[in-house]
Design a protein around this motif. Structure first.
Motif, PDB file in Angstrom:
ATOM      1  N   HIS A   1     -32.571 -59.433-115.539  1.00  0.00           N
ATOM      2  CA  HIS A   1     -34.214 -58.682-115.767  1.00  0.00           C
ATOM      3  C   HIS A   1     -34.426 -58.900-116.900  1.00  0.00           C
ATOM      4  O   HIS A   1     -34.020 -58.254-118.106  1.00  0.00           O
TER       5      HIS A   1
ATOM      6  N   ASN B   1     -22.244 -59.836-107.111  1.00  0.00           N
ATOM      7  CA  ASN B   1     -21.999 -61.092-106.524  1.00  0.00           C
ATOM      8  C   ASN B   1     -21.629 -62.489-107.226  1.00  0.00           C
ATOM      9  O   ASN B   1     -20.640 -63.162-106.778  1.00  0.00           O
ATOM     10  N   ALA B   2     -21.489 -62.272-108.459  1.00  0.00           N
ATOM     11  CA  ALA B   2     -21.233 -63.447-109.145  1.00  0.00           C
ATOM     12  C   ALA B   2     -19.701 -63.397-109.286  1.00  0.00           C
ATOM     13  O   ALA B   2     -18.797 -64.284-109.140  1.00  0.00           O
TER      14      ALA B   2
ATOM     15  N   THR C   1     -26.209 -69.935-108.851  1.00  0.00           N
ATOM     16  CA  THR C   1     -26.950 -68.949-109.554  1.00  0.00           C
ATOM     17  C   THR C   1     -27.184 -67.738-108.278  1.00  0.00           C
ATOM     18  O   THR C   1     -27.297 -67.785-107.199  1.00  0.00           O
ATOM     19  N   VAL C   2     -26.888 -66.452-108.861  1.00  0.00           N
ATOM     20  CA  VAL C   2     -27.121 -65.199-108.018  1.00  0.00           C
ATOM     21  C   VAL C   2     -28.261 -64.814-108.162  1.00  0.00           C
ATOM     22  O   VAL C   2     -29.067 -65.061-109.163  1.00  0.00           O
ATOM     23  N   ALA C   3     -28.581 -63.568-107.632  1.00  0.00           N
ATOM     24  CA  ALA C   3     -29.664 -62.872-107.834  1.00  0.00           C
ATOM     25  C   ALA C   3     -29.842 -62.272-109.260  1.00  0.00           C
ATOM     26  O   ALA C   3     -29.025 -62.146-109.941  1.00  0.00           O
TER      27      ALA C   3
ATOM     28  N   ASN D   1     -29.790 -59.811-112.141  1.00  0.00           N
ATOM     29  CA  ASN D   1     -28.996 -58.844-112.286  1.00  0.00           C
ATOM     30  C   ASN D   1     -27.739 -58.795-111.123  1.00  0.00           C
ATOM     31  O   ASN D   1     -26.925 -57.811-110.826  1.00  0.00           O
ATOM     32  N   GLY D   2     -27.483 -59.950-110.437  1.00  0.00           N
ATOM     33  CA  GLY D   2     -26.441 -59.761-109.566  1.00  0.00           C
ATOM     34  C   GLY D   2     -25.015 -60.050-110.173  1.00  0.00           C
ATOM     35  O   GLY D   2     -24.300 -60.918-109.514  1.00  0.00           O
TER      36      GLY D   2
ATOM     37  N   ILE E   1     -25.962 -65.759-113.901  1.00  0.00           N
ATOM     38  CA  ILE E   1     -26.741 -64.308-113.673  1.00  0.00           C
ATOM     39  C   ILE E   1     -27.825 -64.261-114.590  1.00  0.00           C
ATOM     40  O   ILE E   1     -27.818 -63.894-115.751  1.00  0.00           O
TER      41      ILE E   1
ATOM     42  N   VAL F   1     -24.754 -55.219-116.336  1.00  0.00           N
ATOM     43  CA  VAL F   1     -24.955 -56.200-115.313  1.00  0.00           C
ATOM     44  C   VAL F   1     -23.385 -57.086-115.161  1.00  0.00           C
ATOM     45  O   VAL F   1     -22.902 -57.527-114.125  1.00  0.00           O
TER      46      VAL F   1
ATOM     47  N   LYS G   1     -20.296 -55.659-113.731  1.00  0.00           N
ATOM     48  CA  LYS G   1     -19.963 -55.613-112.514  1.00  0.00           C
ATOM     49  C   LYS G   1     -19.233 -56.597-112.031  1.00  0.00           C
ATOM     50  O   LYS G   1     -18.457 -56.652-111.182  1.00  0.00           O
TER      51      LYS G   1
END
Length: 168
Positions: A88, A120-121, A112-114, A116-117, A85, A16, A19
């Protein structure tokens, strides 16, 4: 100059967090990545968060699962933006991580992002930095244009071949 710190509580978070690093690399933003457990090595964590400002960092991206204290503790010490982040988890699907990171006390915000985001982070960190970096802002605009073109190409392919062929 390194502008973003990326920290995770465990190497299991690496897919994660990678990414976020990938996005920063694509946009030409330097970062430093490490693994620190806020619970298992608090002295190491404290030095990390305390020294981040003097290193010139402008943003920290912190990923954590379960109790997920890493982002909040970074925000308690580091005076600039922290992006959390939530990871999950097998027990609660990441809701435990999400609630831990997003429900910070007044005065200690964590963006805070989704669950496992990671991507986007990375994008959010770049957007924060772009407020004072016109060249980075242009790279972000170019990236958005690439995303638009990818969607347009997919729509064109769907129109051309139909959904049955498209899903093969």
């Amino acid at each position: 100059m390194t502008k973003v710190g990326i920290v995770m509580g465990s190497d299991s978070d690496m897919p994660v967090m990678a990414k976020a690093a990938d996005i920063l690399e694509k946009l030409g933003v330097e970062y430093e990545m490490t693994i620190i457990s806020a619970h298992r090595e608090p002295d190491v964590f404290f030095e990390y968060a305390k020294s981040a400002e003097s290193k010139g960092w402008k943003v920290i991206i912190a990923g954590a699962g379960m109790a997920a204290h890493l982002p909040g503790m970074c925000a308690a010490i580091f005076p600039m933006p922290v992006i959390g982040i939530p990871m999950h988890t097998t027990s609660l699907g990441g809701r435990d991580s999400l609630y831990s990171i997003v429900q910070m006390p007044s005065g200690i915000p964590v963006a805070t992002v989704a669950i496992n985001g990671g991507a986007n982070a990375g994008l959010l960190a770049a957007k924060i930095l772009a407020t004072s970096d016109p060249e980075l802002l242009q790279r972000l605009k170019d990236y958005s244009q690439e995303l638009k073109e990818q969607v347009e190409a997919k729509a064109e392919k769907l129109a051309k071949v139909g959904y049955k062929e498209y899903t093969k």
